[in-house]
Design an enzyme around this catalytic site. Structure first.
Site, short mmCIF file in Angstrom:
data_model
loop_
_atom_site.label_atom_id
_atom_site.label_comp_id
_atom_site.label_asym_id
_atom_site.label_seq_id
_atom_site.Cartn_x
_atom_site.Cartn_y
_atom_site.Cartn_z
N ASP A 1 -6.14 -4.11 -1.99
CA ASP A 1 -6.21 -2.73 -1.59
C ASP A 1 -5.56 -2.48 -0.16
O ASP A 1 -4.98 -1.77 0.28
CB ASP A 1 -7.70 -2.45 -1.44
CG ASP A 1 -8.41 -2.37 -2.93
OD1 ASP A 1 -7.88 -3.03 -3.87
OD2 ASP A 1 -9.11 -1.58 -3.23
N GLU B 1 -3.49 -1.56 -10.79
CA GLU B 1 -4.64 -1.81 -11.61
C GLU B 1 -5.05 -0.30 -12.06
O GLU B 1 -5.48 0.55 -11.22
CB GLU B 1 -5.99 -2.36 -10.66
CG GLU B 1 -5.65 -1.83 -9.18
CD GLU B 1 -6.92 -2.42 -8.36
OE1 GLU B 1 -6.88 -3.62 -8.01
OE2 GLU B 1 -7.91 -1.85 -8.37
#
Ligand SMILES: *[C@@H]1O[C@H](CO)[C@@H](O)[C@H](O)[C@H]1NC(C)=O
Ligand SMILES: *[C@@H]1O[C@H](CO)[C@@H](O)[C@H](O)[C@H]1NC(C)=O
Ligand SMILES: *[C@@H]1O[C@H](CO)[C@@H](O)[C@H](O)[C@H]1NC(C)=O
Ligand SMILES: *[C@@H]1O[C@H](CO)[C@@H](O)[C@H](O)[C@H]1NC(C)=O
Ligand SMILES: *[C@@H]1O[C@H](CO)[C@@H](O)[C@H](O)[C@H]1NC(C)=O
Length: 942
Positions: A484, A564
């Site tokens: 992230d 994702e």
């Protein structure tokens, strides 16, 4: 605690009987230079229950390994994994309902001790034998003792991926008439925010021990005075020469040693290919005590066989063998000191980050659209090679080509299986915990420990270890040094130097999100805007103009590289659900559609309940009349949702991943997508393409319907038909037929083909293009319609079907209305739903399933026939044993099939457990058939 008993192939769940042998002394089979053996079994106990200090415990014969210790007959296990292997817990109980929540976590807040007794056969090597203890990561950190000596402390031996080598020669005793050896590992508890562990973020409940312990093997290696400290094997793209680089150390404390090295390359089957020659050093080297040197050898391999990902070709593998010998300057003799072998393949992966900062991978020079899913290990990190191979085969069977490992780099065997099967692997570090604890990461839970100097050291050891383990594998697609977030400059330079030193040749990607990047690496080219929960099929196609989209709202749609994302999904079928849900839990599924559920994500997560999915299901498919009705509707919703995501991406690939006038309006081609997720770490209710018990259902066959090598796809937004060709070289004349009928009575509303007097269609490898800009009749659909797309190999008269795909469409061909402006990081709400509720009122169809006499290498062939003048909607087939339990793993050529009136299809079924040689598995005896308007029946396979 209560648990249902089921037969069937559940790998990992067998409770081992206590193995008395694990208490015994294990003889490590070391006899030649370079031999390696793992400590094969462990006794474990909480440090709170042991009064002796670990040094004393590590003396051979220390009394305390009596019955109070738990005996785990496995070479690697987290504390929970060991306790499961020892029979203290069993996972049928643990996974049932919310039993896992009841485990006392406090017992894991103190260190746990691992002990094993071993003897070393020990033939002297090269005049001077050394024993190297090798760790491959111990969570979260450990002190290690052998025979009363401390050989490592928790400062050095830190992190789940911190692999280290300790020369324990002076601590061990060798030979039959000694009292043997004992090793004790004190593993410290793991806090995901303080320590480098393997965290599960919001995926599932955390293992009660947070994964603490010896989760990877600890091995002992026997060498002479010289040891190979690190080495790599690299190719020059898909051609020769092969380069072997090694760092060699003189382990002696006194006296210099002459170094000689040789290397050879062979095919995987052992047939010789080439002998390497030394490039450097150019003259023989003498190594002083403790000194290292780098040796480079090259081997010319004439016209090597090229390794391809499965969809594009074969997986030829090669082996490189390296041998280091010590030489004596006085006598011209050399004695083998250490050897090592690695497998590798001739393939090249490159990546460019271009239009709109989107990454585009290429393999062997060809643009490669990544179609992947996020893999998770078992929640207790138990490894089972056959089970992983079933996962890998499922992945490829669906048409996917990649798995992403987010901080879950598993065991070395994973990469070997991926190499052999042609499955690409995209490993990298994980998000949302210690691994990304840099000051600018505002998303971390508190209190997180920002990296200290010692943490950078752990990160360095971790990267070096993983790079060395993975470097040679052709299945490697790249390494994501951030997830992230992106690593800070200091971590970036540590990571990139470690990778370079290890001979890393695949792309290094800064991050899986667009949040930022270190200057040294540039943008990662991946996006992570969600969704993670249900969105309707048109979501993926609803791209106004991605090149000009300024807010994040439509960023999840099918363009660029989604690292994702997915519509949640993956509800198991009833047979699996009954293994881990109580009667009350099962009731909750359809009686309490908004309730937080233990088998969803954890209570702190946005994914603790099924509200978004269920609201859509109630609106679109109608309120369920029973649990079975609810479950059938979940399978339809999952199938529809996963198919649309992957079809959206393959449809927007364009020509070799470049914008093509033929594709739809996307100015940014869809270069890749990783579905969130492939599988669950435990029996989960969502985020999986097949369930924990390896039963493939709606989500699985939705993906499989989307990802044929050549396929036809319906673009829900443009109401157009797209031809997709993901092959390397399949060309020729093709015909696409589109037939639209009314679901209720089978009335034909449209029947068109691409084959006209004016033009025929030809297939173009590695591309997608719109082939029918519209389908007549869709707008006039009064209620639910069924659209069948067929791809024929040849002209309109051809009868070889390459792909067949059936869609259920709402009245007027309308789609769900998205409220883009209300998008969150996990979903985009729907303002108005499409209704398929009239499917509840379909007349019953008479479908028969018969076994044919045809046998193929792929299994048993069944004929599925609809004898009615109405369609047979969403007909599923399930392989079962005599007791009616699922037989898994299983491979169906197609499943959840919608048949047009009087249509028949053949399908092939294969018992994958048989193929994989899984001994403890259910035996298939029958097939259960059921559909939306097809009554349940069981057909004997006898
Ligand atoms: C596991 O890690 C979490 C932090 O992510 C921590 O709150 C918890 O106490 C840890 N559990 C154990 C048993 O150490
Ligand atoms: C590596 O391969 C390229 C062609 O792909 C060739 O030009 C180059 O000479 C090769 N390098 C070596 C060291 O042989
Ligand atoms: C076409 O691709 C297949 C693998 O998909 C391969 O086996 C075959 O050799 C290729 N043919 C040509 C002419 O490249
Ligand atoms: C070692 O080998 C070289 C070359 O074969 C020879 O000239 C030399 O005499 C040998 N030395 C000994 C000590 O045997
Ligand atoms: C569409 O037309 C073809 C060719 O005439 C025919 O074989 C097929 O049955 C038709 N499809 C339907 C659903 O009627």
């Amino acid at each position: 605690m209560r648990s249902p008993i089921h037969a069937g192939a559940v790998l990992l769940t067998a409770v081992s009987t206590v193995d008395a042998a694990s208490r015994a002394t294990h003889t490590l089979p070391l006899s030649a230079a370079g031999d390696v053996a793992a400590i094969p079994a462990w006794d474990v106990q909480s440090s709170a229950k042991i009064t002796q200090d670990p040094a004393a415990l590590s003396k051979p014969g220390a009394a305390s390994t009596s019955s109070s210790w738990h005996h785990a007959p496995v070479s690697r296990c987290t504390v929970m994994g060991c306790l499961l292997a020892a029979g203290v817990y069993n996972d049928s109980d643990l996974f049932f309902s919310d039993n896992l929540a009841a485990i006392d976590k406090a017992q894991f807040q103190v260190p746990w001790l691992y002990r094993s007794a071993f003897s070393l056969g020990g033939l002297p090597v090269g005049g001077s034998t050394h024993y190297l203890l090798e760790t491959n990561g111990i969570t979260s950190r450990a002190d290690i003792y052998i025979n009363g000596h401390q050989v490592a402390d928790k400062v050095t031996q830190s992190g789940a991926y911190g692999g280290h080598v300790y020369d324990v020669t002076s601590a061990v005793s060798v030979g039959g008439n000694t009292s043997g050896n004992a090793i004790v590992v004190r593993a410290y508890p793991t806090n995901y925010l303080q320590d480098f562990g393997l965290g599960f973020v919001d995926w599932n409940p955390y293992p009660p021990d947070n994964g603490t312990g010896v989760w990877r093997d600890i091995t002992v290696r026997q060498t002479g005075p010289l040891a190979i400290e690190a080495w790599s094997v690299t190719t020059n793209g898909t051609s020769g020469p092969v380069m072997i680089k090694a760092t060699v150390r003189n382990l002696e404390t006194t006296g210099s040693v002459g170094v000689a090295a040789e290397a050879a390359v062979s095919r995987d089957d052992g047939s010789a290919v080439a002998t390497a020659k030394i490039v450097s050093p150019s003259t023989p080297v003498q190594l002083a005590p403790g000194q290292t040197t780098q040796i480079v050898l090259t081997a010319d391999v004439a016209s090597p066989a090229v390794w391809w990902p499965r969809q594009w070709g074969e997986q030829p593998l090669y082996k490189a063998m390296l041998k280091v010998s010590s030489s004596s300057s006085s006598s011209n003799t050399t004695v083998a000191s250490d050897t090592s072998t690695k497998s590798f393949g001739f393939r090249q992966v490159t990546a460019t980050v271009s239009i709109g900062d989107d990454i585009l991978f290429s393999i062997n020079g060809r643009p490669f659209q990544v179609l992947g899913a996020g893999y998770t290990p078992d929640v207790f990190l138990r490894w089972d090679a056959a089970r992983f191979e079933a996962h890998a085969r499922y992945t490829l069977d669906m048409g996917l080509n990649t798995i992403r490992l987010e901080g879950k780099m598993e065991q070395p065997e994973l990469y070997k299986i991926a190499d052999r099967l042609g499955l690409m692997v995209l490993p990298g570090w994980e998000c949302c915990d210690k691994w990304e604890a840099w000051s600018y990461n505002d998303d971390l839970p508190k209190p997180v420990a920002i990296w200290s100097d010692a943490d950078y050291t752990t990160a360095n050891a971790s990267m070096r270890h993983e790079a060395a383990m993975q470097q040679n594998h052709p299945s490697l697609l790249g390494f994501l040094v951030g997830s992230d977030y992106w690593p800070d400059d200091r971590a970036t330079s540590i990571y990139t130097k470690a990778l370079a030193d290890a001979g890393w040749q695949a792309p290094i990607v800064a991050s899986a999100a667009k949040a930022g990047y270190p200057k040294a690496l540039g943008p990662g080219g991946m996006k992570m805007p969600g969704p993670y929960d249900w969105v309707p099929p048109n979501y993926w196609y609803d791209i106004t103009d991605p090149a000009t989209v300024t807010d994040d709202a439509r960023y999840g749609a099918a363009f660029g590289f989604g690292s994702e994302q997915g519509p949640g999904g993956g509800t198991p079928t009833r047979s699996s659900l009954e293994r881990f849900l109580s009667a009350a839990d099962l009731d909750d599924l359809w009686h309490a559609p908004n309730k937080g559920l233990y088998h969803m994500s954890t209570a702190v997560s946005s994914f603790h309940n099924r509200s978004i999915f269920n609201t859509a299901l109630w609106q679109r498919y109608g309120a369920p009349a029973s649990l079975d009705d609810y479950l059938l509707k979940t399978q339809m919703a999952d199938y529809e949702a996963t198919r649309a995501e992957f079809e959206g991406f393959v449809a927007n690939w364009g020509s070799q991943g470049a914008v093509s006038a033929d594709t739809n309006s996307s100015k940014r081609p869809a270069t890749g997508v990783v579905y969130w997720m492939l599988n669950g770490a435990w029996p989960a209710l969502h985020w999986a393409l097949f369930d924990y018990y390896l039963h493939p259902a709606g989500a699985y066959y939705g993906v499989k319907a989307a990802l044929g090598l050549e396929s036809v796809v319906y673009d829900y937004v443009r109401r157009a038909v797209v031809l997709v060709n993901r092959s390397r070289n399949q060309t020729g004349v093709r015909t696409v037929r589109a037939e639209l009928i009314s679901a209720s009575d089978g009335t034909v509303l449209a029947n068109v083909t691409t084959d006209t007097k004016e033009k025929t269609l030809t297939a173009t490898p590695n591309s997608s293009k719109v082939v029918l800009a519209s389908i007549p009749g869709i707008a006039s659909l009064k209620d639910v319609g069924l659209l069948r797309l067929t791809l024929l190999d040849g002209d309109v008269y051809a009868n070889k079907i390459l792909c067949r795909n059936v869609y259920w469409l709402g009245a007027g061909g309308r789609v769900d209305t998205l409220d883009w402006d209300s998008s969150s990081w996990f979903a985009t709400p729907v303002k108005e739903y499409v209704s398929f509720q009239s499917l509840d009122k379909l007349a019953a169809a008479n479908v028969t399933v018969t076994m044919t006499s045809a046998t193929t290498a792929n299994g048993t062939v069944l004929l599925l026939e609809n004898h009615s003048s109405v369609p047979a909607v969403f007909v599923s087939l399930n392989l079962v044993d005599a007791a009616g339990n699922d037989v898994t793993p299983v491979s169906w050529s197609d499943n959840y099939i919608t048949l047009f009136p009087h249509e028949s299809r053949t399908v092939t079924v294969q018992d994958l457990g048989l193929v994989l040689g899984i001994a403890e598995r259910a035996r298939s005896t029958a097939v259960q058939v059921v559909g939306k308007n097809v009554v349940k029946a069981t057909i004997s396979l006898a």
